[in-house]
Each structure stands twice: as C-alpha cells, then as structure tokens.
Motif scaffolding. Structure first.
Motif, PDB file in Angstrom:
ATOM      1  N   ILE A 174      56.111 -53.263-140.926  1.00  0.00           N
ATOM      2  CA  ILE A 174      55.518 -52.177-141.593  1.00  0.00           C
ATOM      3  C   ILE A 174      54.448 -51.514-140.574  1.00  0.00           C
ATOM      4  CG2 ILE A 174      54.392 -51.273-143.608  1.00  0.00           C
ATOM      5  CD1 ILE A 174      57.079 -52.172-144.207  1.00  0.00           C
ATOM      6  N   ALA A 175      53.660 -52.244-140.221  1.00  0.00           N
ATOM      7  CA  ALA A 175      52.588 -51.794-139.190  1.00  0.00           C
ATOM      8  C   ALA A 175      53.276 -51.048-138.005  1.00  0.00           C
ATOM      9  CB  ALA A 175      51.721 -52.911-138.582  1.00  0.00           C
ATOM     10  N   PHE A 176      54.666 -51.707-137.515  1.00  0.00           N
ATOM     11  CA  PHE A 176      55.098 -51.058-136.461  1.00  0.00           C
ATOM     12  C   PHE A 176      55.857 -49.607-136.805  1.00  0.00           C
ATOM     13  CE2 PHE A 176      59.162 -50.695-133.915  1.00  0.00           C
ATOM     14  CZ  PHE A 176      58.733 -50.486-132.633  1.00  0.00           C
ATOM     15  N   PHE A 177      56.370 -49.400-138.071  1.00  0.00           N
ATOM     16  CA  PHE A 177      56.930 -48.292-138.370  1.00  0.00           C
ATOM     17  C   PHE A 177      55.739 -47.299-138.871  1.00  0.00           C
ATOM     18  CE2 PHE A 177      60.962 -50.084-138.176  1.00  0.00           C
ATOM     19  CZ  PHE A 177      61.993 -49.272-138.227  1.00  0.00           C
ATOM     20  N   ILE A 178      54.692 -47.722-139.239  1.00  0.00           N
ATOM     21  CA  ILE A 178      53.438 -46.780-139.601  1.00  0.00           C
ATOM     22  C   ILE A 178      53.209 -46.284-138.159  1.00  0.00           C
ATOM     23  CG2 ILE A 178      51.028 -46.685-139.832  1.00  0.00           C
ATOM     24  CD1 ILE A 178      51.747 -48.740-142.248  1.00  0.00           C
ATOM     25  N   ILE A 179      52.978 -46.932-137.008  1.00  0.00           N
ATOM     26  CA  ILE A 179      52.731 -46.510-135.885  1.00  0.00           C
ATOM     27  C   ILE A 179      53.799 -45.514-135.205  1.00  0.00           C
ATOM     28  CG2 ILE A 179      52.413 -47.223-133.310  1.00  0.00           C
ATOM     29  CD1 ILE A 179      51.149 -49.929-134.253  1.00  0.00           C
ATOM     30  N   LEU A 180      54.879 -45.816-135.414  1.00  0.00           N
ATOM     31  CA  LEU A 180      56.015 -44.834-134.929  1.00  0.00           C
ATOM     32  C   LEU A 180      55.950 -43.527-135.791  1.00  0.00           C
ATOM     33  CD1 LEU A 180      58.952 -47.146-134.989  1.00  0.00           C
ATOM     34  CD2 LEU A 180      58.097 -45.938-132.841  1.00  0.00           C
ATOM     35  N   SER A 181      55.557 -43.707-137.259  1.00  0.00           N
ATOM     36  CA  SER A 181      55.393 -42.634-137.961  1.00  0.00           C
ATOM     37  C   SER A 181      54.374 -41.603-137.556  1.00  0.00           C
ATOM     38  CB  SER A 181      55.183 -43.071-139.424  1.00  0.00           C
ATOM     39  OG  SER A 181      55.147 -41.643-140.025  1.00  0.00           O
ATOM     40  N   ILE A 182      53.026 -42.296-137.049  1.00  0.00           N
ATOM     41  CA  ILE A 182      51.896 -41.461-136.521  1.00  0.00           C
ATOM     42  C   ILE A 182      52.487 -40.899-135.232  1.00  0.00           C
ATOM     43  CG2 ILE A 182      49.648 -41.996-135.652  1.00  0.00           C
ATOM     44  CD1 ILE A 182      49.182 -43.897-137.731  1.00  0.00           C
ATOM     45  N   ILE A 183      53.068 -41.729-134.279  1.00  0.00           N
ATOM     46  CA  ILE A 183      53.509 -40.760-132.960  1.00  0.00           C
ATOM     47  C   ILE A 183      54.347 -39.805-133.165  1.00  0.00           C
ATOM     48  CG2 ILE A 183      54.646 -41.423-130.941  1.00  0.00           C
ATOM     49  CD1 ILE A 183      53.641 -44.422-131.156  1.00  0.00           C
ATOM     50  N   THR A 184      55.321 -40.146-134.092  1.00  0.00           N
ATOM     51  CA  THR A 184      56.321 -38.740-134.293  1.00  0.00           C
ATOM     52  C   THR A 184      55.650 -37.593-135.066  1.00  0.00           C
ATOM     53  OG1 THR A 184      57.070 -39.827-136.133  1.00  0.00           O
ATOM     54  CG2 THR A 184      58.683 -40.125-134.279  1.00  0.00           C
ATOM     55  N   GLU A 185      54.853 -37.968-136.013  1.00  0.00           N
ATOM     56  CA  GLU A 185      54.195 -36.742-136.493  1.00  0.00           C
ATOM     57  C   GLU A 185      52.943 -35.922-135.498  1.00  0.00           C
ATOM     58  OE1 GLU A 185      54.869 -35.269-139.143  1.00  0.00           O
ATOM     59  OE2 GLU A 185      56.349 -36.599-139.950  1.00  0.00           O
ATOM     60  N   VAL A 204      54.354 -45.533-148.151  1.00  0.00           N
ATOM     61  CA  VAL A 204      53.197 -45.679-147.269  1.00  0.00           C
ATOM     62  C   VAL A 204      53.310 -45.412-145.894  1.00  0.00           C
ATOM     63  CG1 VAL A 204      52.091 -48.055-146.680  1.00  0.00           C
ATOM     64  CG2 VAL A 204      52.655 -47.792-148.838  1.00  0.00           C
ATOM     65  N   ILE A 205      54.352 -45.865-145.357  1.00  0.00           N
ATOM     66  CA  ILE A 205      54.671 -45.319-143.885  1.00  0.00           C
ATOM     67  C   ILE A 205      54.648 -43.960-143.757  1.00  0.00           C
ATOM     68  CG2 ILE A 205      56.435 -45.383-141.958  1.00  0.00           C
ATOM     69  CD1 ILE A 205      57.577 -48.072-143.220  1.00  0.00           C
ATOM     70  N   ILE A 206      55.185 -43.019-144.244  1.00  0.00           N
ATOM     71  CA  ILE A 206      55.355 -41.728-144.109  1.00  0.00           C
ATOM     72  C   ILE A 206      53.879 -41.001-144.386  1.00  0.00           C
ATOM     73  CG2 ILE A 206      57.650 -41.485-143.942  1.00  0.00           C
ATOM     74  CD1 ILE A 206      57.612 -39.999-146.583  1.00  0.00           C
ATOM     75  N   SER A 207      53.310 -41.652-145.501  1.00  0.00           N
ATOM     76  CA  SER A 207      52.175 -40.984-145.820  1.00  0.00           C
ATOM     77  C   SER A 207      50.866 -41.166-144.795  1.00  0.00           C
ATOM     78  CB  SER A 207      51.652 -41.470-147.268  1.00  0.00           C
ATOM     79  OG  SER A 207      52.370 -41.113-148.329  1.00  0.00           O
ATOM     80  N   LEU A 208      50.862 -42.596-144.319  1.00  0.00           N
ATOM     81  CA  LEU A 208      49.939 -42.821-143.269  1.00  0.00           C
ATOM     82  C   LEU A 208      50.152 -42.122-142.159  1.00  0.00           C
ATOM     83  CD1 LEU A 208      49.333 -46.494-144.114  1.00  0.00           C
ATOM     84  CD2 LEU A 208      47.720 -44.880-144.714  1.00  0.00           C
ATOM     85  N   GLY A 209      51.565 -41.868-141.776  1.00  0.00           N
ATOM     86  CA  GLY A 209      51.923 -41.275-140.484  1.00  0.00           C
ATOM     87  C   GLY A 209      51.429 -39.801-140.390  1.00  0.00           C
ATOM     88  N   ARG A 241      55.115 -27.012-139.327  1.00  0.00           N
ATOM     89  CA  ARG A 241      55.132 -27.963-138.099  1.00  0.00           C
ATOM     90  C   ARG A 241      56.431 -28.737-138.172  1.00  0.00           C
ATOM     91  NH1 ARG A 241      50.758 -27.928-135.184  1.00  0.00           N
ATOM     92  NH2 ARG A 241      51.581 -29.544-133.782  1.00  0.00           N
ATOM     93  N   ILE A 242      57.082 -28.859-136.901  1.00  0.00           N
ATOM     94  CA  ILE A 242      58.477 -29.360-136.990  1.00  0.00           C
ATOM     95  C   ILE A 242      58.223 -30.747-136.314  1.00  0.00           C
ATOM     96  CG2 ILE A 242      60.875 -29.322-136.347  1.00  0.00           C
ATOM     97  CD1 ILE A 242      60.386 -26.067-136.177  1.00  0.00           C
ATOM     98  N   SER A 243      58.743 -31.879-136.750  1.00  0.00           N
ATOM     99  CA  SER A 243      58.836 -33.209-136.071  1.00  0.00           C
ATOM    100  C   SER A 243      60.192 -33.795-136.150  1.00  0.00           C
ATOM    101  CB  SER A 243      57.365 -33.631-136.824  1.00  0.00           C
ATOM    102  OG  SER A 243      58.176 -34.492-137.794  1.00  0.00           O
ATOM    103  N   SER A 244      60.166 -35.090-135.512  1.00  0.00           N
ATOM    104  CA  SER A 244      61.118 -35.779-135.646  1.00  0.00           C
ATOM    105  C   SER A 244      60.762 -36.937-136.530  1.00  0.00           C
ATOM    106  CB  SER A 244      61.524 -36.261-134.093  1.00  0.00           C
ATOM    107  OG  SER A 244      60.458 -36.835-133.489  1.00  0.00           O
ATOM    108  N   GLY A 245      59.765 -36.894-137.378  1.00  0.00           N
ATOM    109  CA  GLY A 245      59.540 -37.967-138.158  1.00  0.00           C
ATOM    110  C   GLY A 245      60.558 -38.169-139.319  1.00  0.00           C
TER     111      GLY A 245
END
Length: 417
Positions: A37-48, A80-85, A58-62
């Motif tokens: 979950i933590a890994f995917f949260i980080i991915l979500s933050i990066i893509t957003e 949780v993942i996309i909200s925190l992202g 705003r357009i993203s690959s998220g």
C-alpha cells in the motif's frame, strides 16, 4: 469563504467522503501487505505530481495507479491510495510550487473527498459484476468490471466538479459536467490499459514489473506535456498578435480580450464543446487582425470619417480573412473573422450575407464585438451604460443581431446581476 452555497456543498461533500471511507472499511475483506500500500501511495503521489496543467484542469497518468489499485487491493485501499496521492502531490505553477503545506485546508479536503467518493462509487460498480455476473468467461468479466469502474468514476468525478463550478460561478451544471466528462474521457481510457497491465506485472514480477511499466506511463505524461506546451505557445502567439494590433489604437486596447470573454460566456451557455469554445475564443482575439492593413491616420482619426475612409475601415474583415485563410488547421476561424460585421438581416458588410448563409457562431462574435464597442469609450462617443446597451440589443434583435444570441446573452447578464 463567503460563498454560502460553496460552504454548504463542501460540507456535504466532506460528510459523504467520511461515510464512504467508513462504509468501505466496514466491509473490508481483503488482507494486504501495508508495504504494498505504501509503495502504491508513493507511486500515486509521483504520478499526480507529474500532472500537466492546462487552463483550469490538470491531466495526469495517475488513473493507471487507480485501476491497478482496485484490481489488487479493492475499494477501501484504492480510496486511501489515490486520496493521499492527490493530497500530497507537488506541482509547479509559473510563480511557485504547490503542495499540501501552502494549499488551503478546504481545497485539500475537497481533493481527498472528490477522489474518495469517485473511487467508492466506482468500486461498488466494479464489485457488482462479481456478485451478479452473467458470464463465466474471466476476460469478459474483467472487461465489464474495469469498464464499469471507468464510467462510474468519470461520471461521479465530473459531477462533483460540475457542482463545484456551479457553486463558485453559477455556471450551467449540465454544461460543466459534459465538458469535464469529455475532457477526462480520453485520458482515462488511455490510462486504463496501463493500469490493468500494472496490476498484472505487480502480481507476477512485483516492484521490477512496475518499474518497467512506469517507463511508458511517464512517456504518456511527457506526450501530454508536449501537446499542452505547443497549445500554450500557440495561444500565446495569437494573443501577442492581438496586442500588436491593439497597440495601434489607444481606444480599443483590451477590446479583443473583452470580446473573447463575452464569446466564451455565450458559447458555454449554449453548451458548446471545448474545441468549439476554443475556436471562437481564438477568432475573438483575431477578429480585428485585418486592421493591420489600415493606416493609423484613419484608425485614430478623431473626427468623422469620409466615405472613402469608412470604406477602407470596412475592408478590414476581408484583409483579416486573407491573412488567416492559408493557415493550416485553423478550422472556421478565417470564416468567423471574415463575417463578423455581417448582420442578421443581410445588411452588414463586407458581403451582405444573411443569417442562413453564415451560421450562428458568426453572430456570437458579432454581438460580442458590438457589446464591447458600446461598453467602452471611442473617439466618436462615450461608453454607454448597460441599460442603453440592453435596449439597443432588444431593439435590433432580428435585424442587426441574431435573436437567439441576444436572448442567450441577456440570460447570462440576468444570472450575473
């Protein structure tokens, strides 16, 4: 916030989001590794954080992360993942970086709520195909699950944004919804296959699989960036040309910008697509470009024009058309520029064409041009008050102006009153 309607809307949205989190957690049945979950949260933050801004969107690959999350972890953890992202993204505006620590709390909460409610609603649609599936074919089932997830997510997200715009500026909810839905559809459909592949690779190859796939995902983001950069430079060039034309005439400085605003309001009230609105805005910026071919002594003459001088002024739409007609992919813009001084009854210039020969878009530009001319000081008269302008529009509806455009514009003004 002084907007009571906005305060009520945001308060309701926060409560719905809280309920969505609670209800989703209440029925949580999927055991997950919190490291995943933590890994995917980080991915979500990066893509957003690597999202690309254009106008107010705003357009993203998220969304690829969103699709992978629903497949791998279920509804609650996707929320949780996309909200925190969204909450912890960092992106750059022309003057500064935007992050959670310099963003008002109510905006951060809105972003979290928007993502949570969209994910919760779409996860219900996604899971419904498991409980009520009419097919034993795993590929058909997965396709229907992801398709329903996409449509519900985009629909709910677009509706939330449409109501927000209505709360902020009284914009037409249906029109805002359609525009947001159209704008997001292509991006979401493009990212969904990446999300499915992301889930497959993570199941089979763990982190290594994701790192491989992130290359094309980030490449897609770079493609968005290049497209928007080209689009932005294109619009900046158009505006620069407009400023060059207006700099020659001190009485019409800002005229094209004012016309573009009126045109945009009318086009959006009529429910036009984003591409059509944009075309009208560009035509507004360029509608007087033909004045480049008119001498300064005539443009800025303080007294009455002679018949010969007036005929020269009347040639500027045709000059503008000849300047623009050979530009590739300019659509109807040369046509709009050429005929923006025609009249509904066919007594305008330069060609005296009637309404049925021209199309309604010409008369949106024509009315906007006339309204701003009446609203500002000119060499031959002072600016007219709104009541007089309104009377002129009503009096000349069906002769100079298109009746439908007059009615639409007056409707807009009454909403803003």
């Amino acid at each position: 916030m002084k907007n009571k309607r906005l305060v009520i809307y945001l308060s309701m949205l926060y409560l719905i989001a809280a309920y969505s989190f609670y209800n989703s957690y209440k029925y949580l049945k999927v055991d997950v590794d919190l490291i995943d979950i933590a890994f995917f949260i980080i991915l979500s933050i990066i893509t957003e954080s690597l999202s690309v801004g254009f106008k107010k969107i705003r357009i993203s690959s998220g969304f690829a992360i969103t699709v992978a999350s629903i497949i791998l972890f279920g509804g609650f953890w996707t929320m949780v993942i996309i909200s925190l992202g969204m909450a912890f993204r960092i992106y750059k505006k022309p003057d500064r970086y935007i992050h959670v620590f310099n963003t008002p709390v109510y905006i951060t909460l809105f972003n979290i709520s928007n993502m949570a409610i969209s994910a919760y609603s779409s996860s219900i649609a996604y899971n419904s195909f498991i409980r009520y599936s009419f097919s034993n074919n795993i590929f058909i089932l997965e396709f229907l699950q992801i398709f329903s997830f996409i449509i519900v997510f985009l629909t709910v997200n677009s509706l939330i944004m449409a109501i927000l715009m209505y709360s902020l500026s009284n914009n037409n909810i249906l029109q805002e919804f359609v525009n947001t839905f159209r704008f997001g559809l292509l991006n979401i459909i493009a990212m969904a296959p990446f999300g499915y592949l992301l889930a497959y690779l993570y199941r089979n190859y763990n982190v290594a699989g994701i790192l491989i796939l992130m290359v094309p995902v980030l490449l897609a983001r770079y493609t968005y960036y290049l497209y928007i950069e080209v689009k932005t430079k294109y619009l900046e060039t158009v505006k620069a040309l407009m400023h060059a034309v207006e700099a020659r005439d001190k009485y019409t400085e800002g005229h094209s910008r004012n016309v573009a605003k009126i045109v945009e309001d009318i086009a959006r009230e009529l429910g036009y697509s984003e591409s059509r609105v944009e075309q009208l805005i560009i035509a507004s910026y360029l509608h007087d470009v033909g004045k480049i071919g008119i001498e300064d002594s005539i443009l800025n003459k303080p007294g009455k024009l002679t018949e010969e001088e007036y005929n020269l002024i009347k040639s500027h739409p045709e000059i503008g058309y000849n300047i623009l007609k050979d530009i590739k992919d300019f659509g109807d813009i040369p046509h709009l520029v050429r005929y923006h001084h025609e009249r509904y009854d066919g007594k305008g210039y330069p060609w005296g064409k009637k309404a049925e020969e021209l199309g309604k878009d010409v008369f949106i530009l024509q009315l906007a041009d006339a309204v701003d001319a009446m609203s500002t000081d000119r060499v031959y008269r002072k600016a007219m008050p709104w009541d007089e302008i309104k009377d002129e529009l009503i009096k000349n509806s069906g002769t100079q102006f298109h009746p439908d455009i007059v009615n639409t514009f007056l409707k807009i003004k009454s909403k803003k009153a």
